[in-house]
Design a protein around this motif. Sequence first.
Motif, PDB file in Angstrom:
ATOM      1  N   VAL A 100      44.212 -13.255 -22.913  1.00  0.00           N
ATOM      2  CA  VAL A 100      43.354 -14.210 -22.204  1.00  0.00           C
ATOM      3  C   VAL A 100      42.393 -13.452 -21.297  1.00  0.00           C
ATOM      4  N   TYR A 101      41.115 -13.796 -21.426  1.00  0.00           N
ATOM      5  CA  TYR A 101      40.104 -13.151 -20.588  1.00  0.00           C
ATOM      6  C   TYR A 101      39.901 -13.934 -19.298  1.00  0.00           C
ATOM      7  N   ASP A 102      39.942 -13.225 -18.172  1.00  0.00           N
ATOM      8  CA  ASP A 102      39.694 -13.806 -16.860  1.00  0.00           C
ATOM      9  C   ASP A 102      38.285 -13.412 -16.437  1.00  0.00           C
ATOM     10  N   GLU A 103      37.370 -14.394 -16.485  1.00  0.00           N
ATOM     11  CA  GLU A 103      35.970 -14.114 -16.193  1.00  0.00           C
ATOM     12  C   GLU A 103      35.758 -13.745 -14.728  1.00  0.00           C
ATOM     13  N   TYR A 104      36.502 -14.344 -13.840  1.00  0.00           N
ATOM     14  CA  TYR A 104      36.302 -14.108 -12.402  1.00  0.00           C
ATOM     15  C   TYR A 104      36.663 -12.665 -12.030  1.00  0.00           C
ATOM     16  N   TYR A 105      37.817 -12.207 -12.508  1.00  0.00           N
ATOM     17  CA  TYR A 105      38.265 -10.850 -12.180  1.00  0.00           C
ATOM     18  C   TYR A 105      37.854  -9.816 -13.230  1.00  0.00           C
ATOM     19  N   ASP A 106      37.214 -10.282 -14.311  1.00  0.00           N
ATOM     20  CA  ASP A 106      36.765  -9.389 -15.379  1.00  0.00           C
ATOM     21  C   ASP A 106      37.915  -8.514 -15.887  1.00  0.00           C
ATOM     22  N   CYS A 107      38.927  -9.174 -16.416  1.00  0.00           N
ATOM     23  CA  CYS A 107      40.077  -8.458 -16.954  1.00  0.00           C
ATOM     24  C   CYS A 107      40.743  -9.322 -18.020  1.00  0.00           C
ATOM     25  N   LEU A 116      44.996  -6.003 -18.119  1.00  0.00           N
ATOM     26  CA  LEU A 116      44.242  -4.929 -18.773  1.00  0.00           C
ATOM     27  C   LEU A 116      42.911  -4.821 -18.056  1.00  0.00           C
ATOM     28  N   LYS A 117      42.684  -3.717 -17.362  1.00  0.00           N
ATOM     29  CA  LYS A 117      41.497  -3.551 -16.528  1.00  0.00           C
ATOM     30  C   LYS A 117      40.347  -2.944 -17.327  1.00  0.00           C
ATOM     31  N   TYR A 118      39.139  -3.244 -16.864  1.00  0.00           N
ATOM     32  CA  TYR A 118      37.939  -2.684 -17.507  1.00  0.00           C
ATOM     33  C   TYR A 118      37.922  -1.169 -17.339  1.00  0.00           C
ATOM     34  N   TYR A 129      38.905  -2.722 -22.317  1.00  0.00           N
ATOM     35  CA  TYR A 129      39.886  -3.062 -21.298  1.00  0.00           C
ATOM     36  C   TYR A 129      41.216  -2.420 -21.696  1.00  0.00           C
ATOM     37  N   LYS A 130      41.786  -1.612 -20.794  1.00  0.00           N
ATOM     38  CA  LYS A 130      42.980  -0.824 -21.112  1.00  0.00           C
ATOM     39  C   LYS A 130      44.143  -1.222 -20.215  1.00  0.00           C
ATOM     40  N   SER A 131      45.329  -1.129 -20.792  1.00  0.00           N
ATOM     41  CA  SER A 131      46.547  -1.463 -20.059  1.00  0.00           C
ATOM     42  C   SER A 131      47.083  -0.236 -19.315  1.00  0.00           C
ATOM     43  N   ASP A 132      48.082  -0.460 -18.485  1.00  0.00           N
ATOM     44  CA  ASP A 132      48.744   0.616 -17.752  1.00  0.00           C
ATOM     45  C   ASP A 132      49.847   1.193 -18.637  1.00  0.00           C
ATOM     46  N   PRO A 133      49.774   2.458 -19.032  1.00  0.00           N
ATOM     47  CA  PRO A 133      50.782   3.023 -19.938  1.00  0.00           C
ATOM     48  C   PRO A 133      52.186   3.031 -19.347  1.00  0.00           C
ATOM     49  N   LYS A 134      52.305   3.075 -18.028  1.00  0.00           N
ATOM     50  CA  LYS A 134      53.630   3.073 -17.409  1.00  0.00           C
ATOM     51  C   LYS A 134      54.328   1.733 -17.634  1.00  0.00           C
ATOM     52  N   ILE A 135      53.555   0.663 -17.625  1.00  0.00           N
ATOM     53  CA  ILE A 135      54.131  -0.664 -17.862  1.00  0.00           C
ATOM     54  C   ILE A 135      54.387  -0.875 -19.346  1.00  0.00           C
ATOM     55  N   VAL A 154      44.273  -1.341 -25.940  1.00  0.00           N
ATOM     56  CA  VAL A 154      42.843  -1.460 -25.675  1.00  0.00           C
ATOM     57  C   VAL A 154      42.325  -2.735 -26.325  1.00  0.00           C
ATOM     58  N   VAL A 155      41.710  -3.598 -25.527  1.00  0.00           N
ATOM     59  CA  VAL A 155      41.065  -4.821 -26.008  1.00  0.00           C
ATOM     60  C   VAL A 155      39.579  -4.701 -25.723  1.00  0.00           C
ATOM     61  N   THR A 156      38.751  -4.990 -26.730  1.00  0.00           N
ATOM     62  CA  THR A 156      37.306  -4.858 -26.580  1.00  0.00           C
ATOM     63  C   THR A 156      36.645  -6.225 -26.482  1.00  0.00           C
TER      64      THR A 156
END
Length: 267
Positions: A100-107, A116-118, A129-135, A154-156
Amino acid sequence: MFVKGEKERCFAYSVSVACTKNAFVLDLEVAPGNVHDTQVFPDLFKRVKKRHPGIEAVVLDAGYISPAVCREIIKAGALPVMPYKRPMTKKGYFKKRDYVYDEYYDCYLCPNNQVLKYSTTNREGYREYKSDPKICRECPVRSKCTQSNNYTKVVTRHVWEHYLEIAEDIRHTYWGKELYKKRGETIERVFADAKEKHGMRYTHLRGLRKVKHYLTLLFACMNLKKLATWKKKQGTLPPAVPAFSSFLSKIHKIFTFNKTPLPSLAA
């Protein structure tokens, strides 16, 4: 070289055709078989839009679904009407719609409710947008998400993705559904007649210039046939048989007056 799905490879040309709601061909564009339809569309659409500025909607098949095509249509003041396209995801993995894309936080939020942060924008115009590998390393559903060696999903998202979302919203409307049904009565019928009645499945010509000239004449003839049918139904044309009989009688009188025998059909 033309390749599509499981079909065998062959040397071919492809043609993109624009027609009205009454199946009159407006314009066409010929390209090599290895050129995607989305690359051909802009030039074709600009020519049609220039001659017919009152276009309200453009109905396309799944081959034209892309953010660039949707942007081209919307920027021109028209609405894109497109079908549903199945996601090209491997069996057993989460589909892109599950993120799910969050337009407000751009993630993005993954199915496990992780962010998954930009990260960056690549050369093709996609934001990554990439996830945290530790999680992700300890994630219980990682096998359905990614098999990356660095445990990173990675989600594009294309920079023009919101234009594609507008087209997706139109697809769910009653107006969009009814308009898309007309494809079977218009452009699909044009291609069916061209292939079955006018030999468009194959060509003996080589070169884009020759093939385009041939197809231009072919679709022009189809337009003229349709126009003649319309005029006959409206009663604006005289009956064909009496007119032809009158023509033959005039020819017969000329040959009789000159005492010249009529030529045989074999001649």
